[in-house]
Design a protein around this motif. Structure first.
Motif, PDB file in Angstrom:
ATOM      1  N   ALA A 191       0.813  -1.217   0.000  1.00 55.30           N
ATOM      2  CA  ALA A 191       0.000   0.000   0.000  1.00 55.30           C
ATOM      3  C   ALA A 191       0.848   1.270   0.000  1.00 55.30           C
ATOM      4  O   ALA A 191       0.664   2.169   0.808  1.00 55.30           O
ATOM      5  CB  ALA A 191      -0.971   0.013   1.193  1.00 55.30           C
ATOM      6  N   ILE A 192       1.770   1.337  -0.933  1.00 56.04           N
ATOM      7  CA  ILE A 192       2.561   2.550  -1.125  1.00 56.04           C
ATOM      8  C   ILE A 192       1.617   3.664  -1.595  1.00 56.04           C
ATOM      9  O   ILE A 192       0.720   3.417  -2.389  1.00 56.04           O
ATOM     10  CB  ILE A 192       3.652   2.302  -2.196  1.00 56.04           C
ATOM     11  N   PHE A 193       1.799   4.872  -1.072  1.00 62.51           N
ATOM     12  CA  PHE A 193       0.977   6.002  -1.529  1.00 62.51           C
ATOM     13  C   PHE A 193       1.489   6.408  -2.907  1.00 62.51           C
ATOM     14  O   PHE A 193       2.469   7.142  -3.019  1.00 62.51           O
ATOM     15  CB  PHE A 193       1.103   7.198  -0.570  1.00 62.51           C
ATOM     16  N   ASP A 194       0.822   5.957  -3.955  1.00 61.36           N
ATOM     17  CA  ASP A 194       1.437   6.145  -5.269  1.00 61.36           C
ATOM     18  C   ASP A 194       1.158   7.513  -5.879  1.00 61.36           C
ATOM     19  O   ASP A 194       1.538   7.785  -7.000  1.00 61.36           O
ATOM     20  CB  ASP A 194       1.082   4.997  -6.224  1.00 61.36           C
ATOM     21  N   HIS A 195       0.490   8.393  -5.148  1.00 62.04           N
ATOM     22  CA  HIS A 195       0.373   9.767  -5.643  1.00 62.04           C
ATOM     23  C   HIS A 195       1.454  10.665  -5.039  1.00 62.04           C
ATOM     24  O   HIS A 195       1.421  11.867  -5.170  1.00 62.04           O
ATOM     25  CB  HIS A 195      -1.008  10.339  -5.353  1.00 62.04           C
ATOM     26  N   MET A 196       2.413  10.009  -4.353  1.00 61.10           N
ATOM     27  CA  MET A 196       3.492  10.788  -3.737  1.00 61.10           C
ATOM     28  C   MET A 196       4.839  10.238  -4.207  1.00 61.10           C
ATOM     29  O   MET A 196       4.923   9.166  -4.776  1.00 61.10           O
ATOM     30  CB  MET A 196       3.452  10.632  -2.206  1.00 61.10           C
TER      31      MET A 196
END
Lengths: 350, 274
Positions: A85-90
């Motif tokens: 669950a990497i924050f992929d908008h960052m």
């Protein structure tokens, strides 16, 4: 050095699943592996500790403090889900910085801490990258950095290795093993892979159908399981019902007309559990004679070639089939001698 | 792409089906649109010089924008709940969300009158406070908000579903409250869909006529009585004739297209992640 996590009679009722009652203790600074098949409730257990699922009854206690009613953000527990669950908008940097920012750590301090943990986990070169298109191993480290940088008391990991290829996995296992001592945390790691559990755990907890079936040191759980479920789940492929009688130095178990000798003391109705890899396949000419040694003349029925040898099903006569692992090639129809060392005949009372 | 082209070439049946589909599409959608544009566009300046029509557009834009704001305030949390939670009455709520696009618009108009401007339910209370729904911006906005909410909710719900729930759990454990999770994790990923949903819902409101026939055939706007744009065009059609209606229709379509384009440009300038 980490925290003690205590579950007291914890019950969580989900829509299609009931966890518990579960009672156990995860020791301060220990590496705990919760092991169980799909749907056993192990991930639910993690989420209960994280505070994502409310418990219906029972208490969750961390370092003597009752956190049962506290929301996840007030527990100081880090959680790494399956898939990370990497924050992929960052960017990677922003990912790691997230928890510090939320906690109001000043910018300069945040920068120092992110750099430190990135250096430590060998991902400094990734910091300016967008968090999309990272490899599995990179994501794993970013998730670890993000979880560790906030100095949690407890680290929860759900199947942290299942998305990685074998090689990456072998590289990351030593890193995981060091987590408790290096970062002063208690680790609770959930998996269905018993090799993983054996390599990493100080303590193994076996779960099934929402309950803890058994727990203990890995050696104990793997070699001397106390329940049939554990034995089956952990690869004891030969489990037979029998009747045990005490004899000097152990017991003898009758399974139909076949007798197994064991070093373990038992009597009455029992299960005999034998791992295939503990059975020795002997060449005919150096056959030992003593019947105490559980030596049987058997006929090979079926053989499957595996990476670690020939997995063969052999007939002991009297309708008893047993699975063995042989390093020498075997063929259906072969007659061979097998020996099951007394010390490796595990007995579980019915 | 080349392999796809080859396949189309090699499959006669597929080619025929595709041609047939294009033919129907052309007759059904492109042809009427093109005709309106070709005939109507030269007359747009004339239409836009009619003061009553400009007022009609004004009222329609104000009504639709208010409606969209209401829909967003109501719809965003609802979309989140529908995307994230399982509960017993969920299928009922799900069906209710679709009701506005299922029932005839005239009936929606009747329902709004019944609910807010009759002797039943809230009617008397609103009347006592001097709030009138008939032929006012209130009534018109309520009717179009009812009708256009579905589009917004469904678009936003779909985009929330695309976000792995575990991402929210991780943010929570890292110290974020529910509000913080929404502003730092959810919002950056759904604002584009919110914008798209809002535009859809807005366009739906601008287009409405049926419910307005009942609730607000004209709207008391400032000191004037103004027809909403759709009603205005209907009036010009039955009152003056087809040519007049085409003129205003082309003008309304042009204004809406212009607003769409400006909106899209602003969105892309707004940049960020999408």
């Amino acid at each position: 050095m980490g925290s003690t996590v205590e579950l007291r009679d914890v019950v969580a009722n989900l829509r299609f699943f009931r966890l518990g009652p579960v009672t156990t203790v995860f020791d301060r600074g220990s590496y705990n592996v919760v092991l169980g098949p799909t749907g056993s409730g192990k991930s639910t257990l993690l989420k209960v500790i994280a505070g994502v699922y409310r418990v219906s009854s029972g208490r969750v206690i961390i370092d003597g403090e009752d956190v049962t009613e506290k929301p996840p953000e007030a527990r100081n527990i880090s959680y790494i889900p399956q898939g990370y669950a990497i924050f992929d908008h960052m960017s990677v940097y922003e990912n790691i910085e997230y928890g510090l920012k939320i906690r109001g750590v000043p910018k300069a301090e945040r920068r120092r801490l992110v750099m430190e943990i990135a250096e430590d986990l060998g991902i400094k070169h990734l910091l300016s990258r967008r968090a999309v298109n990272l490899s599995g191993g990179e994501q794993q480290r970013v998730a670890l950095a993000r979880a560790l940088v906030v100095r949690p008391r407890v680290l929860l990991m759900d199947e942290p290795l299942s998305m990685l290829d074998r090689e990456t996995r072998d590289r990351i296992i030593p890193l995981l093993r060091e987590l408790p001592s290096r970062y002063g945390i208690t680790v609770i790691h959930v998996t269905h892979d018993w090799d993983e559990a054996y390599s990493l755990a100080d303590k193994v907890i076996v779960m099934n159908m929402g309950r803890i079936i058994e727990e203990g040191r890995p050696e104990q759980v793997f070699e001397r399981p106390r329940s049939i479920f554990t034995a089956q789940f952990l690869g004891f492929q030969n489990i037979f019902r029998g009747v045990a009688e005490r004899v000097s130095g152990g017991s003898v178990i009758k399974v139909g007309g076949i007798r197994f000798y064991s070093d373990e003391e038992a009597s009455g109705n029992v299960y005999v559990c034998i791992r295939p890899e503990w059975v020795e396949v002997l060449r005919d000419d150096n056959a030992p004679s003593s019947v105490d040694d559980n030596v049987f003349r058997v006929v090979v029925k079926g053989v499957i070639k595996t990476r670690v040898g020939y997995r063969a099903t052999v007939s002991l006569g009297d309708d008893l089939m047993i699975t063995v692992l042989s390093r020498v090639p075997l063929n259906p129809g072969d007659e061979v001698l097998i020996r099951v060392p007394r010390g490796y005949v595990h007995v579980i009372a019915e | 792409m080349t392999s796809l082209k080859l396949k189309v070439k090699s499959n006669i049946l597929l080619t025929l089906v595709l041609l047939f589909s294009i033919l129907i599409f052309s007759i059904l959608i492109i042809y009427p649109l093109a005709l309106l544009i070709v005939l109507g566009f030269p007359m747009i300046p004339k239409a836009l010089s009619v003061v009553s029509f400009i007022q009609a557009i004004e009222v329609t834009v104000v009504m639709s924008t208010l409606s969209t704001v209401i829909v967003m305030i109501m719809g965003t949390p609802l979309a989140y709940v529908m995307a994230r939670y399982e509960f017993r009455a969920k299928s009922v709520v799900d069906a209710v969300i679709d009701v506005p696009i299922m029932i005839p618009h005239i009936i929606v108009g009747i329902m709004v009158v019944l609910a807010f401007a009759s002797q039943y339910g809230l009617g008397p209370i609103l009347k006592a406070h001097g709030i009138n729904f008939i032929n006012t911006l209130w009534g018109a906005t309520t009717a179009v908000a009812f009708l256009s909410s579905t589009y917004y909710i469904r678009v936003v719900e779909a985009s929330i579903r695309m976000i792995n729930p575990e991402v929210e759990v991780v943010a929570r454990t890292l110290g974020a409250s529910l509000t913080k999770v929404f502003t730092t994790i959810i919002l950056p990923r759904i604002w584009r869909s919110m914008a798209t949903g809002a535009l859809l819902s807005w366009a739906r409101s601008v287009s409405e006529a049926g419910a307005l026939f009942i609730v607000a055939y004209y709207v008391l706007f400032g000191k004037n009585l103004v027809y909403p744009a759709s009603v205005y065009i209907y009036e010009s059609y039955v009152g003056i004739g087809l040519v007049s209606a085409v003129e205003f229709s082309a003008a309304l379509v042009a204004v809406m297209l212009a607003i769409f384009v400006i909106y899209r440009v602003l969105l892309s300038v707004g940049g960020g992640h999408g």
